[in-house]
Design a protein around this motif. Structure first.
Motif, PDB file in Angstrom:
ATOM      1  N   TRP A 162      -8.932   6.756  -9.954  1.00 51.28           N
ATOM      2  CA  TRP A 162      -7.581   6.476 -10.451  1.00 51.28           C
ATOM      3  C   TRP A 162      -7.492   4.995 -10.815  1.00 51.28           C
ATOM      4  O   TRP A 162      -8.334   4.189 -10.416  1.00 51.28           O
ATOM      5  CB  TRP A 162      -6.518   6.838  -9.411  1.00 51.28           C
ATOM      6  N   ASN A 163      -6.496   4.664 -11.610  1.00 56.43           N
ATOM      7  CA  ASN A 163      -6.269   3.283 -12.026  1.00 56.43           C
ATOM      8  C   ASN A 163      -5.082   2.701 -11.273  1.00 56.43           C
ATOM      9  O   ASN A 163      -4.027   3.336 -11.162  1.00 56.43           O
ATOM     10  CB  ASN A 163      -5.992   3.214 -13.540  1.00 56.43           C
ATOM     11  N   ASP A 164      -5.289   1.513 -10.762  1.00 54.58           N
ATOM     12  CA  ASP A 164      -4.221   0.767 -10.108  1.00 54.58           C
ATOM     13  C   ASP A 164      -3.935  -0.458 -10.964  1.00 54.58           C
ATOM     14  O   ASP A 164      -4.741  -1.406 -11.013  1.00 54.58           O
ATOM     15  CB  ASP A 164      -4.637   0.363  -8.692  1.00 54.58           C
ATOM     16  N   THR A 165      -2.799  -0.437 -11.669  1.00 57.60           N
ATOM     17  CA  THR A 165      -2.488  -1.515 -12.607  1.00 57.60           C
ATOM     18  C   THR A 165      -2.284  -2.857 -11.917  1.00 57.60           C
ATOM     19  O   THR A 165      -2.291  -3.898 -12.576  1.00 57.60           O
ATOM     20  CB  THR A 165      -1.212  -1.156 -13.394  1.00 57.60           C
ATOM     21  N   ARG A 166      -2.116  -2.845 -10.609  1.00 64.76           N
ATOM     22  CA  ARG A 166      -1.962  -4.107  -9.884  1.00 64.76           C
ATOM     23  C   ARG A 166      -3.295  -4.823  -9.689  1.00 64.76           C
ATOM     24  O   ARG A 166      -3.329  -5.958  -9.222  1.00 64.76           O
ATOM     25  CB  ARG A 166      -1.308  -3.834  -8.525  1.00 64.76           C
ATOM     26  N   LEU A 167      -4.391  -4.150 -10.043  1.00 63.38           N
ATOM     27  CA  LEU A 167      -5.723  -4.722  -9.829  1.00 63.38           C
ATOM     28  C   LEU A 167      -6.466  -4.954 -11.141  1.00 63.38           C
ATOM     29  O   LEU A 167      -7.687  -5.021 -11.155  1.00 63.38           O
ATOM     30  CB  LEU A 167      -6.550  -3.787  -8.933  1.00 63.38           C
ATOM     31  N   VAL A 168      -5.753  -5.068 -12.237  1.00 70.01           N
ATOM     32  CA  VAL A 168      -6.406  -5.182 -13.547  1.00 70.01           C
ATOM     33  C   VAL A 168      -7.090  -6.522 -13.745  1.00 70.01           C
ATOM     34  O   VAL A 168      -7.893  -6.685 -14.665  1.00 70.01           O
ATOM     35  CB  VAL A 168      -5.386  -4.956 -14.684  1.00 70.01           C
ATOM     36  N   LYS A 219       0.803  -1.216   0.000  1.00 71.71           N
ATOM     37  CA  LYS A 219       0.000   0.000   0.000  1.00 71.71           C
ATOM     38  C   LYS A 219       0.840   1.271   0.000  1.00 71.71           C
ATOM     39  O   LYS A 219       0.323   2.360  -0.238  1.00 71.71           O
ATOM     40  CB  LYS A 219      -0.932   0.013   1.207  1.00 71.71           C
ATOM     41  N   PHE A 220       2.123   1.156   0.276  1.00 69.13           N
ATOM     42  CA  PHE A 220       2.994   2.328   0.305  1.00 69.13           C
ATOM     43  C   PHE A 220       3.558   2.670  -1.077  1.00 69.13           C
ATOM     44  O   PHE A 220       4.156   3.733  -1.249  1.00 69.13           O
ATOM     45  CB  PHE A 220       4.137   2.123   1.296  1.00 69.13           C
ATOM     46  N   ASP A 221       3.394   1.772  -2.026  1.00 65.83           N
ATOM     47  CA  ASP A 221       3.847   2.024  -3.394  1.00 65.83           C
ATOM     48  C   ASP A 221       2.690   2.541  -4.227  1.00 65.83           C
ATOM     49  O   ASP A 221       1.626   1.920  -4.287  1.00 65.83           O
ATOM     50  CB  ASP A 221       4.389   0.733  -4.025  1.00 65.83           C
ATOM     51  N   ARG A 222       2.893   3.681  -4.879  1.00 68.78           N
ATOM     52  CA  ARG A 222       1.841   4.213  -5.752  1.00 68.78           C
ATOM     53  C   ARG A 222       1.729   3.340  -6.989  1.00 68.78           C
ATOM     54  O   ARG A 222       2.700   2.678  -7.404  1.00 68.78           O
ATOM     55  CB  ARG A 222       2.141   5.654  -6.140  1.00 68.78           C
ATOM     56  N   LYS A 255     -13.301  -1.447  -9.304  1.00 68.38           N
ATOM     57  CA  LYS A 255     -13.986  -1.797 -10.548  1.00 68.38           C
ATOM     58  C   LYS A 255     -13.093  -2.663 -11.420  1.00 68.38           C
ATOM     59  O   LYS A 255     -11.887  -2.784 -11.211  1.00 68.38           O
ATOM     60  CB  LYS A 255     -14.403  -0.533 -11.287  1.00 68.38           C
ATOM     61  N   SER A 256     -13.727  -3.255 -12.415  1.00 71.54           N
ATOM     62  CA  SER A 256     -12.974  -4.108 -13.327  1.00 71.54           C
ATOM     63  C   SER A 256     -11.970  -3.275 -14.113  1.00 71.54           C
ATOM     64  O   SER A 256     -12.200  -2.098 -14.404  1.00 71.54           O
ATOM     65  CB  SER A 256     -13.935  -4.825 -14.287  1.00 71.54           C
ATOM     66  N   GLY A 257     -10.841  -3.885 -14.442  1.00 72.72           N
ATOM     67  CA  GLY A 257      -9.815  -3.183 -15.187  1.00 72.72           C
ATOM     68  C   GLY A 257      -8.884  -2.362 -14.330  1.00 72.72           C
ATOM     69  O   GLY A 257      -8.035  -1.633 -14.845  1.00 72.72           O
ATOM     70  N   GLY A 258      -9.050  -2.401 -12.984  1.00 73.64           N
ATOM     71  CA  GLY A 258      -8.160  -1.675 -12.094  1.00 73.64           C
ATOM     72  C   GLY A 258      -8.619  -0.280 -11.725  1.00 73.64           C
ATOM     73  O   GLY A 258      -7.914   0.432 -11.002  1.00 73.64           O
ATOM     74  N   LEU A 259      -9.793   0.132 -12.207  1.00 77.95           N
ATOM     75  CA  LEU A 259     -10.296   1.466 -11.869  1.00 77.95           C
ATOM     76  C   LEU A 259     -10.832   1.469 -10.442  1.00 77.95           C
ATOM     77  O   LEU A 259     -11.562   0.562 -10.024  1.00 77.95           O
ATOM     78  CB  LEU A 259     -11.404   1.875 -12.834  1.00 77.95           C
TER      79      LEU A 259
END
Length: 305
Positions: A72-78, A33-36, A120-124
């Motif tokens: 925002w988009n979190d690419t770790r959750l795609v 959680k500390f890494d953007r 949301k789906s896609g990391g949003l």
């Protein structure tokens, strides 16, 4: 005492289990959680939407109640295929959140209950939180009370510079990033008309470091009818009344003195009361209303001489 300890242990276990389930559901047990979030642009793009619920106590500052919505988009959750919504006090504390803060405000209060996050789906990710704060307002004292008051609200990241986080106003929908609920914002009883709003994107420099920032300005037109009826017209009538001295016989000194002193004292009282009542709106500055009243006072003095 033992009961309280048992209850606290159960609550901690349930909360920890809940957070663990969310991480497992997101298939990211190594999530930090500390890494953007990492993006192709090398910075995290955060879209902001403000739903202003109410404005109150409009003086040299105003109290705002609004909902701050961030995307925002979190690419770790795609890998997510279904939306997951979490609300209330059960928000997970093991995911990355923007460190958004508001500039030049005071008495800032975040609600512990009125917020939610949607994965949301896609990391949003959508994060909605209710905020109450006091933000500065700037009246145009040289036109008071015929002025337009501007109340501004600025937000930025506290720790991430412009190369790491970029803010932008949400463009989807008719509100265009800022929406003022006119049903709840009945500023008419506060003595103002809601004239409009403006939103901009501005960068701030702190110690040679640039930070991305957003600013919205709310324009409030002051209602001046009460000032006309309570100050302007009475002051003009007092000046006209003082002119009746010119029709009094020069030999009638007591009559001329009584009328002159009465008009002078009445004008002085009116000016003093107006200044004290409007001090909270203009912070003790000289206004157009003050100049008008003291001009009337001078005319009354000259009529008595």
């Amino acid at each position: 005492m033992l009961t309280a300890v048992i209850f606290l242990s159960i609550f901690t276990f349930i909360r920890g289990s809940f957070d663990h389930l969310i991480l497992r559901d997101l298939n990211h047990t190594a999530y930090n959680k500390f890494d953007r979030p990492k993006t192709a642009e090398e910075y995290v793009s955060i879209s902001v939407f403000l739903h202003i619920e109410s404005l109150r106590d409009i003086t040299s500052e105003t109290t705002l109640d609004f909902y701050l919505v961030q995307f925002w988009n979190d690419t770790r959750l795609v890998d997510r295929t279904e939306d997951l919504k979490v609300t209330g006090r059960t928000l997970p504390d093991n995911v990355w959140y923007p460190d958004t803060y508001f500039l030049l405000v005071r008495d800032q209060l975040y609600s512990a209950e009125e917020h939610y996050i949607i994965f949301k789906s896609g990391g949003l990710i959508e994060y909605n939180r209710k905020v109450r704060l006091k933000t500065p307002c700037s009246p145009n004292v040289m036109l008071f009370p015929f002025d337009v008051v501007t109340c501004s609200l600025e937000l930025s990241s506290f720790g991430y510079n412009a190369e790491e986080v970029q803010y932008s106003w949400m463009t989807e929908g008719g509100a265009g990033g800022v929406f003022i609920d006119e049903n709840n914002n009945n500023v008419d009883h506060l003595g103002f008309y809601l004239q409009g709003k403006k939103k901009t994107k501005e960068d701030k420099m702190y110690a040679d470091t640039k930070f991305s920032a957003l600013k919205t300005v709310i324009y409030l037109k002051r209602k001046y009818t009460a000032y006309l009826m309570q100050v302007y017209f009475p002051a003009a009538l007092i000046v006209i009344l003082s002119w009746t001295i010119f029709w009094i016989n020069l030999q009638a000194t007591p009559a001329r003195a009584s009328l002159g002193v009465t008009t002078v004292l009445t004008m002085l009282t009116l000016a003093t009361q107006s200044t004290s009542q409007n001090a909270k709106h203009v912070n003790g500055k000289v206004t157009a209303l003050d100049l008008y009243l003291w001009a009337c006072f001078v005319f009354v003095i000259f009529a008595m001489l």
